[in-house]
Design an enzyme around this catalytic site. Structure first.
Site: not given
Ligand code: NDP
Length: 296
Positions: A46, A51, A98
């Site tokens: 995604d 991005y 997107k």
């Molecule tokens: P998430 O809910 O996926 O959380 C990501 C965070 O959680 C990061 O800080 C990551 O840390 C941490 N994390 C992930 N896995 C673990 C784990 N196993 N243990 C501990 N910490 C963990 O948030 P996102 O906002 O990134 O959302 C996911 C995806 O949704 C985005 O990447 C994007 O593709 C989509 N999105 C779409 C939006 C829209 O408007 N359509 C808006 C926002 C997101 P670290 O990276 O340091 O590992």
């Protein structure tokens, strides 16, 4: 409950329930993270024009579709997480991107699509979404009409929306010909979107959860931590399993090979009805991102 790792969208296109999210992944890291996720078993990615990492995502995917030499030059190694994946077919991988808010409108959306597909280096996109409704601009129907054109031309396998609220969906359903396949919205245990999910079911729209871990904030919730102890799993795995059992499509983002692998390892255990009820009780109507009314 065991269930297939894939679901059929409303047009029959098959989509993996669990994919990899790439928001805030720096362009230079995207290829390596895609390769790492492919090694862990992910086949769905995604991204978004906003991005800024479509080129890197495309390189990571292109390396896996191409031969080993191409892959190595495209993304380097998989960060020690295991053997890099090579020799996939294009149809083994599912890519979502997107259209961003500054390209609403019919012609602008067609142009944005050309840029995205060129950045990704693909000859079709699996799922193309309107990133935000931007209702103040009043152009999401025109934007969607362009996506219908792309769909009819076979340039995208499915089209949908993101951050649409019931009123936006209602207007679109009156004016569009193709029912959106997906609405991607913020959804996690602190923001469960219960009524929107019910509406999606009635309309035949799949619910996709963005920030499925609440950007990491929900991982420390004591109830989630307690379930993690009960099942000898991690908090992230408990939350992702909850999403899957609810029927959500889900796209966690992570930055290390260990977390990427951990987040994919959720298909061999089950939350019972008491666990599911417990998580249902965590609703706080808490957003980690913007409210759709505030984005234009
Ligand atoms: P998430 O809910 O996926 O959380 C990501 C965070 O959680 C990061 O800080 C990551 O840390 C941490 N994390 C992930 N896995 C673990 C784990 N196993 N243990 C501990 N910490 C963990 O948030 P996102 O906002 O990134 O959302 C996911 C995806 O949704 C985005 O990447 C994007 O593709 C989509 N999105 C779409 C939006 C829209 O408007 N359509 C808006 C926002 C997101 P670290 O990276 O340091 O590992």
């Amino acid at each position: 409950m065991r269930f297939p790792a894939r679901m059929a969208l409303n047009n029959g296109v098959q989509m993996d329930r669990l994919g990899f999210g790439l928001y805030k992944v720096p362009p230079a890291d995207a290829g390596l993270l895609v390769a790492t996720a492919l090694t862990a078993g992910y086949r769905r990615f995604d991204t978004a024009a906003m991005y800024g990492n479509e080129v890197g995502v495309g390189r990571g995917i292109g390396g896996a579709i191409g031969d080993a030499a191409q892959a190595d030059s495209a993304v380097g190694t998989t960060g020690g997480s295991g053997e890099a994946v090579h020799n996939l077919m294009r149809e083994d991988v599912f890519v979502t991107t997107k259209v961003w808010n500054d390209h609403h409108g019919y012609d602008a959306t067609l142009r944005a699509f050309d840029t995205s597909i060129s950045n990704l280096g693909l000859d079709y996109i699996d799922l193309y979404l309107i990133h935000w409704p931007c209702a103040g601009k009043g152009l999401f129907v025109e934007t969607y009409k362009a996506m219908e054109t792309l769909y009819r031309e076979g340039k995208v396998r499915a089209i949908g929306v993101s951050n649409f609220q019931p009123g936006h969906l209602e207007e679109l359903m009156h004016k569009a010909e193709v029912v959106p396949a997906v609405n991607q919205v913020e959804l996690h245990p602190w923001l469960q979107q219960t009524s929107l999910r019910t509406l999606h079911e009635q309309l035949g729209i799949a619910t996709e959860a963005w920030s499925p871990l609440g950007r990491g904030q929900v991982l420390a919730d004591p109830a989630i931590v307690s379930l993690a102890h009960k099942h000898a799993r991690t908090p992230a795995q408990i939350i992702l399993r909850w999403h899957l059992q609810l029927g959500n499509l889900v796209i966690p983002k992570a930055s290390s090979a260990e977390r990427i692998k951990e987040n994919f390892d959720v298909f061999d255990f089950e939350l019972d009805s008491g666990d599911m009820d417990g998580i249902a009780g965590l609703e706080r109507h808490h957003r980690t991102g913007s409210h759709p009314d505030n984005v234009n």
